[in-house]
Design a protein around this motif. Structure first.
Motif, PDB file in Angstrom:
ATOM      1  N   PRO B 351       0.798  -1.232   0.000  1.00 37.09           N
ATOM      2  CA  PRO B 351       0.000   0.000   0.000  1.00 37.09           C
ATOM      3  C   PRO B 351       0.832   1.283   0.000  1.00 37.09           C
ATOM      4  CG  PRO B 351      -0.207  -1.190   2.093  1.00 37.09           C
ATOM      5  CD  PRO B 351       0.480  -2.100   1.136  1.00 37.09           C
ATOM      6  N   VAL B 352       1.915   1.301   0.764  1.00 39.54           N
ATOM      7  CA  VAL B 352       2.703   2.531   0.855  1.00 39.54           C
ATOM      8  C   VAL B 352       3.369   2.823  -0.494  1.00 39.54           C
ATOM      9  CG1 VAL B 352       4.615   3.651   2.028  1.00 39.54           C
ATOM     10  CG2 VAL B 352       3.050   2.189   3.327  1.00 39.54           C
ATOM     11  N   ASN B 353       3.921   1.765  -1.081  1.00 40.08           N
ATOM     12  CA  ASN B 353       4.522   1.885  -2.402  1.00 40.08           C
ATOM     13  C   ASN B 353       3.483   2.350  -3.420  1.00 40.08           C
ATOM     14  OD1 ASN B 353       4.566   0.337  -5.089  1.00 40.08           O
ATOM     15  ND2 ASN B 353       6.737   0.251  -4.519  1.00 40.08           N
ATOM     16  N   LYS B 354       2.282   1.753  -3.337  1.00 34.80           N
ATOM     17  CA  LYS B 354       1.222   2.091  -4.311  1.00 34.80           C
ATOM     18  C   LYS B 354       0.830   3.558  -4.206  1.00 34.80           C
ATOM     19  CE  LYS B 354      -0.079  -1.644  -6.579  1.00 34.80           C
ATOM     20  NZ  LYS B 354      -0.059  -2.832  -5.722  1.00 34.80           N
ATOM     21  N   VAL B 355       0.764   4.081  -2.966  1.00 30.77           N
ATOM     22  CA  VAL B 355       0.395   5.486  -2.789  1.00 30.77           C
ATOM     23  C   VAL B 355       1.406   6.375  -3.516  1.00 30.77           C
ATOM     24  CG1 VAL B 355       0.217   7.361  -1.121  1.00 30.77           C
ATOM     25  CG2 VAL B 355      -0.872   5.166  -0.640  1.00 30.77           C
ATOM     26  N   ALA B 356       2.696   6.078  -3.306  1.00 24.89           N
ATOM     27  CA  ALA B 356       3.733   6.901  -3.944  1.00 24.89           C
ATOM     28  C   ALA B 356       3.652   6.777  -5.459  1.00 24.89           C
ATOM     29  CB  ALA B 356       5.113   6.464  -3.439  1.00 24.89           C
ATOM     30  N   TYR B 357       3.468   5.541  -5.941  1.00 22.55           N
ATOM     31  CA  TYR B 357       3.452   5.321  -7.385  1.00 22.55           C
ATOM     32  C   TYR B 357       2.224   5.972  -8.014  1.00 22.55           C
ATOM     33  CZ  TYR B 357       3.672   2.939 -11.859  1.00 22.55           C
ATOM     34  OH  TYR B 357       3.739   2.675 -13.204  1.00 22.55           O
ATOM     35  N   THR B 358       1.072   5.813  -7.351  1.00 25.97           N
ATOM     36  CA  THR B 358      -0.154   6.406  -7.884  1.00 25.97           C
ATOM     37  C   THR B 358      -0.059   7.933  -7.884  1.00 25.97           C
ATOM     38  OG1 THR B 358      -1.326   4.560  -6.910  1.00 25.97           O
ATOM     39  CG2 THR B 358      -2.663   6.375  -7.699  1.00 25.97           C
ATOM     40  N   PHE B 359       0.533   8.476  -6.823  1.00 30.39           N
ATOM     41  CA  PHE B 359       0.755   9.924  -6.744  1.00 30.39           C
ATOM     42  C   PHE B 359       1.524  10.397  -7.984  1.00 30.39           C
ATOM     43  CE2 PHE B 359       3.615  13.384  -5.275  1.00 30.39           C
ATOM     44  CZ  PHE B 359       2.656  14.332  -4.956  1.00 30.39           C
ATOM     45  N   ALA B 360       2.552   9.611  -8.350  1.00 28.29           N
ATOM     46  CA  ALA B 360       3.378  10.008  -9.492  1.00 28.29           C
ATOM     47  C   ALA B 360       2.627   9.859 -10.809  1.00 28.29           C
ATOM     48  CB  ALA B 360       4.657   9.171  -9.513  1.00 28.29           C
ATOM     49  N   THR B 361       1.928   8.710 -10.996  1.00 29.20           N
ATOM     50  CA  THR B 361       1.279   8.502 -12.289  1.00 29.20           C
ATOM     51  C   THR B 361       0.076   9.430 -12.470  1.00 29.20           C
ATOM     52  OG1 THR B 361       0.102   6.640 -11.297  1.00 29.20           O
ATOM     53  CG2 THR B 361       2.006   6.120 -12.638  1.00 29.20           C
ATOM     54  N   THR B 362      -0.615   9.755 -11.373  1.00 29.82           N
ATOM     55  CA  THR B 362      -1.716  10.720 -11.499  1.00 29.82           C
ATOM     56  C   THR B 362      -1.153  12.066 -11.926  1.00 29.82           C
ATOM     57  OG1 THR B 362      -2.317   9.723  -9.400  1.00 29.82           O
ATOM     58  CG2 THR B 362      -3.906  11.209 -10.357  1.00 29.82           C
ATOM     59  N   GLY B 363      -0.010  12.421 -11.339  1.00 29.99           N
ATOM     60  CA  GLY B 363       0.638  13.674 -11.720  1.00 29.99           C
ATOM     61  C   GLY B 363       1.000  13.685 -13.189  1.00 29.99           C
ATOM     62  N   LEU B 364       1.417  12.494 -13.661  1.00 30.54           N
ATOM     63  CA  LEU B 364       1.812  12.359 -15.063  1.00 30.54           C
ATOM     64  C   LEU B 364       0.626  12.640 -15.978  1.00 30.54           C
ATOM     65  CD1 LEU B 364       4.530  11.509 -16.229  1.00 30.54           C
ATOM     66  CD2 LEU B 364       3.626   9.197 -16.449  1.00 30.54           C
ATOM     67  N   ALA B 365      -0.535  12.100 -15.604  1.00 29.86           N
ATOM     68  CA  ALA B 365      -1.741  12.322 -16.405  1.00 29.86           C
ATOM     69  C   ALA B 365      -2.077  13.804 -16.453  1.00 29.86           C
ATOM     70  CB  ALA B 365      -2.916  11.536 -15.809  1.00 29.86           C
ATOM     71  N   ALA B 366      -1.920  14.484 -15.310  1.00 32.07           N
ATOM     72  CA  ALA B 366      -2.185  15.921 -15.282  1.00 32.07           C
ATOM     73  C   ALA B 366      -1.188  16.673 -16.150  1.00 32.07           C
ATOM     74  CB  ALA B 366      -2.129  16.428 -13.835  1.00 32.07           C
ATOM     75  N   ALA B 367       0.076  16.184 -16.142  1.00 32.45           N
ATOM     76  CA  ALA B 367       1.127  16.869 -16.883  1.00 32.45           C
ATOM     77  C   ALA B 367       0.920  16.786 -18.382  1.00 32.45           C
ATOM     78  CB  ALA B 367       2.494  16.282 -16.512  1.00 32.45           C
ATOM     79  N   ALA B 368       0.143  15.760 -18.810  1.00 38.91           N
ATOM     80  CA  ALA B 368      -0.108  15.632 -20.239  1.00 38.91           C
ATOM     81  C   ALA B 368      -0.897  16.819 -20.745  1.00 38.91           C
ATOM     82  CB  ALA B 368      -0.882  14.341 -20.508  1.00 38.91           C
ATOM     83  N   THR B 369      -1.702  17.413 -19.846  1.00 37.29           N
ATOM     84  CA  THR B 369      -2.517  18.544 -20.272  1.00 37.29           C
ATOM     85  C   THR B 369      -1.885  19.881 -19.887  1.00 37.29           C
ATOM     86  OG1 THR B 369      -3.767  18.271 -18.232  1.00 37.29           O
ATOM     87  CG2 THR B 369      -4.686  17.278 -20.222  1.00 37.29           C
ATOM     88  N   ALA B 370      -1.176  19.900 -18.757  1.00 37.08           N
ATOM     89  CA  ALA B 370      -0.558  21.154 -18.331  1.00 37.08           C
ATOM     90  C   ALA B 370       0.962  21.071 -18.533  1.00 37.08           C
ATOM     91  CB  ALA B 370      -0.881  21.420 -16.868  1.00 37.08           C
ATOM     92  N   THR B 371       1.641  22.127 -18.272  1.00 34.13           N
ATOM     93  CA  THR B 371       3.093  22.099 -18.360  1.00 34.13           C
ATOM     94  C   THR B 371       3.652  21.880 -16.965  1.00 34.13           C
ATOM     95  OG1 THR B 371       3.067  24.479 -18.125  1.00 34.13           O
ATOM     96  CG2 THR B 371       3.287  23.614 -20.358  1.00 34.13           C
TER      97      THR B 371
END
Lengths: 149, 519
Positions: B351-371
């Protein structure tokens, strides 16, 4: 390798109780350099004895331990003509076998002790020890039956 | 009649053998035969499966629990204290004879389950006379040793999938392969770009070969936690432990507890099964204990404990961690990198690893639209920190091989490839076998690497792929340097902790045990 020597045979064991008797036999082991720390070894034996006394029907007691203070598999043998209470239901023990096994110990060493334990169940073996006239005979009987069967 | 027996005692040097002798003498005197397995300290020669199969009844004269007890399932059983065989061997033999006769007269009541396994069977290296600490380690090692083939097969297939994807799909290949292929039909509503490679496999398309490797590897990884959990329970409770252990492990995997949850379900399942199999039950029920009662109750209890007791705190923990991480977003980036790194290595897929990884990949999805270059840095830090645990352990097994068991050294070779491919699971066999030393070492290396990546300002546009997405990384040389530093730190920490830890004798024992189980 010798499991037992004449110095490890006590033919007139007259201690007050099983702990005192065990100490006498353990002192013999320490005297031969087979036990490096008398009190440490006795504590290990006592720990086993407190789980359940090792007296068995037929008048035998087999205090024993695997202990870091034991240098080689050894048997100290005591005969108590008056009998010493060893916790068996059918009465006091007259034949006492203090069995000392090293903590680590290869299989070969432990197999000798296994063979000794099996012999203790044989009436002829017990009687030979009960009737042995001297320490040399005891050593001979054990060596013949257990070490070089 | 023919009997088999098992004798054991706490010290394993006297009563065990006297009891065996007592049973043998008594059987002989009564005109029967008996073969006795002495589970003492002079090793033990197991009864052959043929002897057990041929026996009319089984006699246990024991002072400590019988090892591999399930071998005797289905036989009339007499169980007594070890001293009973010494003082009254003939009495036990007479009881066994009576049990055989009763079973013959009333087979339905006496039949106690399926026949004993025909050959060999699964083995554990658990020494019932060892101290609690040593036994816990042996339970863990048993689970790990059965898990390692799944890690190796799955990890290497996934890494090969990335490699082929890189070759066939160019620099985005390693991203595409994780997203656009599946083994089941397209989900509804159908995003048309998902390709079902069962029905639509096209041998001419390199990406589909990559997806084939990736999906099979993923399937193998699905067994990591169930097998770890199942065989920890097996080591504790023998055969009855397998069902609750494996099912508990699967639920742990499904609800995302990672391998730490699997260790927990292994222990819960094992002890629940052990407890139930020691119930004193009436003779009529005994027959259905191993086939119905033990599996039913142990699976139910283990699953329910996991879902009802551990499930909610776990969800609360992950939610709390996630919102805490989002709160940190504005703070010092290097500190954020360190924290993400520590989290990645803490439970490696849990779970702890997943939180960090999900935090990063969600950010990645946002970055696709923003800079959002910050989001890209976060992704870079998370991936690097997830690569150092297997790499660090691979390095440690290479330069100080004597600190590791044979199986761990073998696993260390695969760990190079797994780490390089950002398959953090490559470190799980090490961590599950010795969590208290391995996990902190991995966290140390990953924390440093996470901080360094932030310091260097590396960016990453891929959610996965390890070195196979190097073309997508900003300042790749500095990125590799950050990974190398974390790798060396993890290796040094593991070596220091292991060298200060258990004596060589114990390592030796584990090595022998693992080699036997694995080979």
């Amino acid at each position: 390798m010798s499991l037992i020597t004449e110095n490890l045979v006590v033919l007139n064991l007259d201690s007050a109780d099983r702990h005192a008797a065990t100490r006498v036999l353990a002192q013999a082991l320490a005297g031969e350099g087979r036990v490096t720390d008398l009190d440490g070894f006795l504590a290990d034996v006592r720990k086993r004895e407190e789980q359940m006394p090792t007296g068995l029907p037929g008048g035998i007691g087999i205090p024993h331990a695997r202990s870091a203070y034991v240098t080689e598999p050894s048997l100290a043998f005591g005969r108590a003509p008056a009998g010493i209470d060893w916790g068996a239901e059918d009465g006091p023990a007259t034949l006492i076998f203090l069995i000392a096994a090293p903590e680590g110990g290869g299989d070969d060493h432990l197999k000798i002790l296994a063979a000794l334990a099996r012999r203790l169940m044989r009436t002829e073996f017990r009687e030979a020890l009960l009737n042995a006239p001297d320490a040399t005979t005891v050593v001979d009987v054990v060596t013949r039956e257990v070490v070089n069967p | 009649m023919k009997f088999v027996g098992v004798t054991s005692c706490p010290t394993g040097i006297a009563h065990t053998y006297m009891a065996a002798e007592g049973l043998e003498q008594a059987a002989k005197a009564a005109g029967h035969t008996i073969e006795v397995e002495t589970q003492g300290s002079a090793g033990f020669d197991s009864l052959s499966p043929e002897s057990i199969a041929a026996a009319d009844a089984v006699i246990f004269a024991v002072g400590v629990p019988v090892r591999e007890r399930a071998r005797f399932t289905g036989k009339p059983l007499i169980e007594a204290d070890v001293k009973k065989a010494i003082s009254d061997g003939p009495g036990l033999i007479a009881q066994a004879v009576a049990a055989v006769e009763e079973a013959a007269a009333n087979p339905a009541a006496a039949q106690t389950g399926p026949p004993a396994p025909a050959t060999g069977g699964l083995s554990t290296k658990v020494d019932n006379q060892a101290s609690v600490g040593v036994r816990i380690r042996q339970w863990l090692m048993t689970g790990v040793s059965y898990m390692i083939p799944f890690v190796a097969a799955g990890g290497i297939l996934i890494a090969l999938g990335f490699m082929v994807a890189q070759l066939a799909g160019g620099k985005n290949g390693a991203i595409v392969v994780t997203k656009q292929y599946s083994l089941t039909g397209p989900p509804v509503p159908n995003p048309t770009h998902i390709i079902n490679i069962v029905t639509d496999f096209n041998p001419a398309d390199g990406m589909q070969w990559a997806a084939l490797l990736f999906l099979i590897g993923g399937a193998s990884f699905g067994f990591l936690v169930p097998i770890l959990s199942g065989f920890i329970a097996f080591a504790i409770a023998d055969r009855p432990g397998l069902a609750p252990g494996i099912v508990g492990g699967f639920i742990a995997f499904t609800i995302g507890t990672g391998f730490l949850g699997g260790i927990a379900t292994g222990f819960i399942g094992g002890f629940v099964a052990l407890w139930i199999s020691h119930w004193k039950v009436p003779k009529g029920v005994r027959g259905i204990m191993p086939v119905v009662v033990i599996p039913l109750l142990s699976v139910l209890i283990t699953g329910a404990i996991l879902i009802l007791v551990l499930g909610r705190p776990l969800k609360a923990l992950t939610d709390g961690l996630a919102s805490w991480l989002h709160g940190l977003s504005g703070a010092n980036l290097i500190l954020l990198g360190v924290i993400l790194g520590l989290m990645m290595a803490f439970d490696m897929g849990g779970p702890v690893n997943k939180v960090a990884y999900t935090f990063a990949t969600t950010g990645l999805a946002a970055a696709a639209t923003a800079t959002g270059s910050t989001n890209l840095k976060v992704m870079a830090a998370v991936m690097a920190a997830g690569m150092t645990p297997p790499l660090g352990l691979a390095l440690a097994t290479t330069i100080r091989s004597h600190l590791f068991s044979e199986a761990e050294r073998e696993n260390g070779k695969a760990a190079w490839l797994l780490g390089a491919s950002f398959i953090t699971e490559g470190a799980i066999p090490f961590a599950a076998a010795d969590p208290l030393r391995v996990i902190p070492s991995c966290m140390l290396g990953s924390g440093v690497t996470g901080g360094l990546v932030m310091l260097f300002g590396n960016t990453l546009r891929a959610p996965h792929g390890g070195i196979w997405v190097t073309p997508l990384i900003g300042s790749p040389l500095l990125y590799l340097l950050a990974i190398a530093i974390g790798t060396v730190i993890t290796a040094a920490a593991v070596i220091a902790l292991k060298a200060a830890g258990p004596g060589p004798a114990k390592t030796e024992l584990d090595a022998a045990g693992l080699a036997e189980v694995v080979v």
